[in-house]
Write a protein that holds these residues in place. Structure first.
Motif, short mmCIF file in Angstrom:
data_model
loop_
_atom_site.label_atom_id
_atom_site.label_comp_id
_atom_site.label_asym_id
_atom_site.label_seq_id
_atom_site.Cartn_x
_atom_site.Cartn_y
_atom_site.Cartn_z
N TYR A 153 0.87 -1.18 0.00
CA TYR A 153 0.00 0.00 0.00
C TYR A 153 0.90 1.22 0.00
O TYR A 153 1.68 1.43 0.94
N ARG A 166 1.60 7.19 -6.62
CA ARG A 166 0.70 6.04 -6.42
C ARG A 166 0.12 6.00 -5.01
O ARG A 166 -0.49 5.00 -4.62
N SER A 212 -2.82 3.69 -3.42
CA SER A 212 -3.10 2.52 -4.26
C SER A 212 -2.35 1.31 -3.74
O SER A 212 -1.42 1.42 -2.94
#
Length: 328
Positions: A204, A210, A213
């Motif tokens: 994670y 990112r 995500s």
């Protein structure tokens, strides 16, 4: 908790990949007595003592030579533990929520509700340098004694939760497949968490483009991943509580009534975990480095493992002692 009727949800597990087998045997070199039972999670503190929690609610420190000090009594069932730099311990308590044990043994409840409901089955915890805490909860429907109900049901109610330094609590991920072990990357860019009922470990992202995500680190494991830790060797150490069960894998994609029938059988006739003591280690790209196993009965139901300066220790939900393993 009285025996509950399961509410099965269909899931098609990945076809089990060929098992590469162990890289070395799981050998218990010696034992550290906890004075109780069920050292479910094990961690080294800054001084080299082993910190763990036992089924009677105690958090204990075990010296390398076998000395034992009770750090606190939580009044519940401690699972995941995280020694803090100041000598305190963060504790995921199955019954009471997320706790902090101060160096003097005082117990403070940090989180006892999440999303408007009582926090139960808090599992693993990590903390960032700024005091941010992340923790997993394994299931919202089952307790520790009946955790196999979650495996049969597969309703996926595990969560990844953040507690900010100001006390704000936020659910980051839900619908997880029995969220369990949790590790903060050394550079603080991401978390790694195990989904026991999904046979996988995921990443994670906390920072960068990112952030928020997830992506897979290791998938389609041959067993059920449990607690995890980052060793001083830079490896991700993972306890494998049991091998995958072929009958359960066959039942999960089929109509739920079949799982209901199996669940309602006497306990002695339901699928059982194969007796094995099993830990693995991966690099942070997900490549297997160590795979230690034995089925000789010398230790069982391994739920945690950690490494420090070449010493590997393992904990168990059912054993009375912490196991010190022969160096792989």
């Amino acid at each position: 908790m009285a025996r509950r009727r399961i509410s099965p949800r269909r899931w098609r597990p990945p076809v089990a990949a060929p098992d590469a087998g162990p890289t070395a045997p799981f050998v218990v070199e010696r034992r550290l007595a906890t004075g109780g039972r069920g050292p479910e999670d094990v961690r080294f503190d800054a001084h080299g003592y082993v910190v763990t929690g036992t089924a009677d609610g105690r958090v204990v420190r075990l010296g390398p030579g076998g000395g034992r000090v009770v750090a606190a009594e939580t009044g519940g069932r401690p699972l995941g533990v995280l020694p803090c730099p100041d000598g305190g311990v963060l504790v995921c308590d199955h019954d009471r929520g997320l706790l902090r044990v101060a160096p003097d043994g005082t117990v403070e409840v940090l989180v006892d509700t999440v999303d408007g409901e009582p926090l139960t089955f808090a599992s693993n915890v990590v903390q960032g340098p700024d005091g941010t805490i992340w923790f997993t909860t394994s299931t919202r429907r089952w307790d520790l004694q009946h955790h196999l109900g979650d495996m049969f049901e597969h309703t996926c109610t595990g969560r990844l939760v953040r507690r900010d330094p100001d006390g704000t609590v936020t659910t980051l991920l839900s619908d997880l497949k029995f969220a369990n072990g949790l590790v903060l990357a050394p550079d603080g860019t991401h978390l790694l968490f195990a989904e026991t009922a999904g046979y996988r470990i995921r990443r994670y992202w906390l920072t960068g483009p990112r952030a928020g995500s997830t992506e897979p680190l290791v998938e389609n494991l041959a067993g059920f991943p449990d607690n995890m830790s980052l060793g001083s060797d830079g490896l991700l150490w993972v306890a494998i509580a049991a091998p995958r069960n072929a009958l359960l894998d066959r039942l999960l994609p089929l109509p739920g009534v079949l799982r209901l029938l199996v669940w309602n059988l006497p306990a002695a006739l339901r699928p059982k975990a194969a007796p094995v003591a099993w830990v693995m280690a991966f690099d942070l790209d997900g490549r297997r480095v160590h795979d230690l196993r034995t089925s000789d009965g010398s230790y069982g139901f391994v739920t945690s493992v950690t490494e420090r300066d070449g010493t590997v220790i393992a904990g168990s939900l059912t054993e009375p002692d912490v196991a010190v393993l022969s160096r792989p």
